[in-house]
Design an enzyme around this catalytic site. Structure first.
Site, PDB file in Angstrom:
ATOM      1  CB  ALA A  31     -24.688 -30.788  -1.684  1.00 38.18           C
ATOM      2  CD  GLU A  58     -34.735 -21.463 -10.011  1.00 40.57           C
ATOM      3  OE1 GLU A  58     -33.537 -21.817  -9.987  1.00 40.57           O
ATOM      4  OE2 GLU A  58     -35.118 -20.405 -10.526  1.00 40.57           O
ATOM      5  CG  ASN A  70     -34.509 -31.619  -1.810  1.00 39.19           C
ATOM      6  OD1 ASN A  70     -34.469 -32.079  -0.663  1.00 39.19           O
ATOM      7  ND2 ASN A  70     -33.439 -31.230  -2.477  1.00 39.19           N
ATOM      8  CE1 TYR A 106     -32.060 -24.156   0.780  1.00 38.96           C
ATOM      9  CE2 TYR A 106     -33.757 -25.112  -0.590  1.00 38.96           C
ATOM     10  CZ  TYR A 106     -32.428 -24.924  -0.302  1.00 38.96           C
ATOM     11  OH  TYR A 106     -31.480 -25.498  -1.095  1.00 38.96           O
TER      12      TYR A 106
HETATM   13  C1  LIG Z   1     -30.515 -30.106   2.278  1.00 41.65           C
HETATM   14  C2  LIG Z   1     -29.160 -30.356   2.963  1.00 41.65           C
HETATM   15  C3  LIG Z   1     -28.116 -29.435   2.334  1.00 41.65           C
HETATM   16  C4  LIG Z   1     -29.290 -30.061   4.472  1.00 41.65           C
HETATM   17  O1  LIG Z   1     -28.010 -30.143   5.048  1.00 41.65           O
HETATM   18  P1  LIG Z   1     -27.778 -30.548   6.585  1.00 41.65           P
HETATM   19  O2  LIG Z   1     -26.382 -30.212   6.942  1.00 41.65           O
HETATM   20  O3  LIG Z   1     -28.228 -31.945   6.820  1.00 41.65           O
HETATM   21  O4  LIG Z   1     -28.798 -29.543   7.322  1.00 41.65           O
HETATM   22  P2  LIG Z   1     -28.731 -29.072   8.855  1.00 41.65           P
HETATM   23  O5  LIG Z   1     -28.208 -30.191   9.722  1.00 41.65           O
HETATM   24  O6  LIG Z   1     -28.036 -27.777   8.944  1.00 41.65           O
HETATM   25  O7  LIG Z   1     -30.293 -28.884   9.146  1.00 41.65           O
HETATM   26  C5  LIG Z   1     -30.856 -27.619   9.495  1.00 41.65           C
HETATM   27  C6  LIG Z   1     -32.356 -27.763   9.567  1.00 41.65           C
HETATM   28  O8  LIG Z   1     -32.912 -28.073   8.278  1.00 41.65           O
HETATM   29  C7  LIG Z   1     -34.003 -29.001   8.434  1.00 41.65           C
HETATM   30  N1  LIG Z   1     -33.633 -30.294   7.842  1.00 41.65           N
HETATM   31  C8  LIG Z   1     -32.443 -30.643   7.303  1.00 41.65           C
HETATM   32  N2  LIG Z   1     -32.493 -31.916   6.847  1.00 41.65           N
HETATM   33  C9  LIG Z   1     -33.736 -32.363   7.108  1.00 41.65           C
HETATM   34  C10 LIG Z   1     -34.392 -33.616   6.878  1.00 41.65           C
HETATM   35  N3  LIG Z   1     -33.770 -34.664   6.279  1.00 41.65           N
HETATM   36  N4  LIG Z   1     -35.683 -33.745   7.263  1.00 41.65           N
HETATM   37  C11 LIG Z   1     -36.337 -32.717   7.864  1.00 41.65           C
HETATM   38  N5  LIG Z   1     -35.750 -31.498   8.135  1.00 41.65           N
HETATM   39  C12 LIG Z   1     -34.474 -31.340   7.754  1.00 41.65           C
HETATM   40  C13 LIG Z   1     -34.214 -29.145   9.931  1.00 41.65           C
HETATM   41  O9  LIG Z   1     -35.086 -28.101  10.349  1.00 41.65           O
HETATM   42  C14 LIG Z   1     -32.807 -28.924  10.447  1.00 41.65           C
HETATM   43  O10 LIG Z   1     -32.753 -28.519  11.787  1.00 41.65           O
HETATM   44  P3  LIG Z   1     -32.706 -29.665  12.954  1.00 41.65           P
HETATM   45  O11 LIG Z   1     -31.637 -30.648  12.573  1.00 41.65           O
HETATM   46  O12 LIG Z   1     -32.349 -28.853  14.171  1.00 41.65           O
HETATM   47  O13 LIG Z   1     -34.061 -30.270  12.980  1.00 41.65           O
HETATM   48  C15 LIG Z   1     -28.744 -31.862   2.801  1.00 41.65           C
HETATM   49  O14 LIG Z   1     -29.833 -32.683   3.168  1.00 41.65           O
HETATM   50  C16 LIG Z   1     -28.277 -32.238   1.419  1.00 41.65           C
HETATM   51  O15 LIG Z   1     -27.094 -32.115   1.075  1.00 41.65           O
HETATM   52  N6  LIG Z   1     -29.204 -32.756   0.577  1.00 41.65           N
HETATM   53  C17 LIG Z   1     -28.836 -33.189  -0.772  1.00 41.65           C
HETATM   54  C18 LIG Z   1     -28.538 -32.023  -1.681  1.00 41.65           C
HETATM   55  C19 LIG Z   1     -29.745 -31.124  -1.868  1.00 41.65           C
HETATM   56  O16 LIG Z   1     -30.868 -31.577  -2.018  1.00 41.65           O
HETATM   57  N7  LIG Z   1     -29.496 -29.809  -1.893  1.00 41.65           N
HETATM   58  C20 LIG Z   1     -30.506 -28.798  -2.067  1.00 41.65           C
HETATM   59  C21 LIG Z   1     -30.630 -28.452  -3.509  1.00 41.65           C
HETATM   60  S1  LIG Z   1     -31.866 -27.188  -3.771  1.00 41.65           S
END
Ligand SMILES: CC(C)(COP(=O)(O)OP(=O)(O)OC[C@H]1O[C@@H](n2cnc3c(N)ncnc32)[C@H](O)[C@@H]1OP(=O)(O)O)[C@@H](O)C(=O)NCCC(=O)NCCS
Length: 156
Positions: free
Chosen positions: A77, A110, A115, A122
């Site tokens: 996260a 998982e 999401n 991923y």
């Molecule tokens: C999923 C999560 C960890 C991504 O973290 P983040 O730091 O925003 O991700 P990044 O900035 O490194 O993104 C890398 C790539 O992932 C994809 N991505 C990340 N967030 C995205 C979004 N909201 N919509 C579409 N693509 C997304 C994109 O391809 C992105 O590359 P880009 O920014 O160059 O387009 C974050 O949204 C989060 O904390 N979500 C809530 C917790 C969660 O759901 N965890 C996963 C549990 S299985």
């Protein structure tokens, strides 16, 4: 933007990690669940942080296990104010590097079927959807999608 650094979590970081947990998940882990991960040999909790005015600010975390030749990713996260800045990608890079250093063959996880942001992250790492666990999440009985990446493959 100042540079991101990664390090292992300690007990002193519990409040920061819990703040991110509660901002990120509808059913966040409890403090005891996080603490337990710090005591298990097979578990690693990495934090991403940036230097701030005082001590560096924790902006994200990832929890994963090493089980034989497999990395199992349990939780990742990023703070809501720090998303789409590459922090999730940096954490995933570290998981993959750690797995490769330990000669693991795959990373498995998982993720909730709904999401999309996490699945998009991923996908960027070459994960494939290999199965479904129906009604896996207790809070809303949502299905879990099982995703796997081969560590030997380019782009994984
Ligand atoms: C999923 C999560 C960890 C991504 O973290 P983040 O730091 O925003 O991700 P990044 O900035 O490194 O993104 C890398 C790539 O992932 C994809 N991505 C990340 N967030 C995205 C979004 N909201 N919509 C579409 N693509 C997304 C994109 O391809 C992105 O590359 P880009 O920014 O160059 O387009 C974050 O949204 C989060 O904390 N979500 C809530 C917790 C969660 O759901 N965890 C996963 C549990 S299985």
């Amino acid at each position: 933007m100042s540079e991101l650094s990664l390090r292992r979590m300690t007990l002193d970081d519990l409040a920061d990690v819990m703040a991110i947990q509660t901002g990120a998940f509808s059913n966040p882990w409890t403090p005891d669940m996080v603490k337990k991960e710090l005591s298990q040999d097979w578990s690693t909790v990495l934090l991403a942080e940036r230097p701030g005015e005082g001590r560096p600010k924790v902006l994200g975390f990832v929890v994963f296990w090493l089980v034989h030749d497999e990395v199992h990713l349990l939780n990742v996260a990023v703070h809501p104010d720090a998303r789409r800045q590459g922090i999730g990608r940096a954490l995933m890079d570290a998981v993959v590097a750690h797995g490769r250093r330990h000669r693991c063959l795959t990373v498995t996880l998982e993720v909730r079927r709904s999401n999309a942001p996490a699945q998009a992250l991923y996908d960027r790492f070459g994960f494939r959807r290999v199965g479904l666990r129906p009604a896996y999440y207790g809070d809303n009985r949502e299905d879990a999608v099982i995703m796997t990446a081969d560590l030997g493959a380019p782009g994984a």
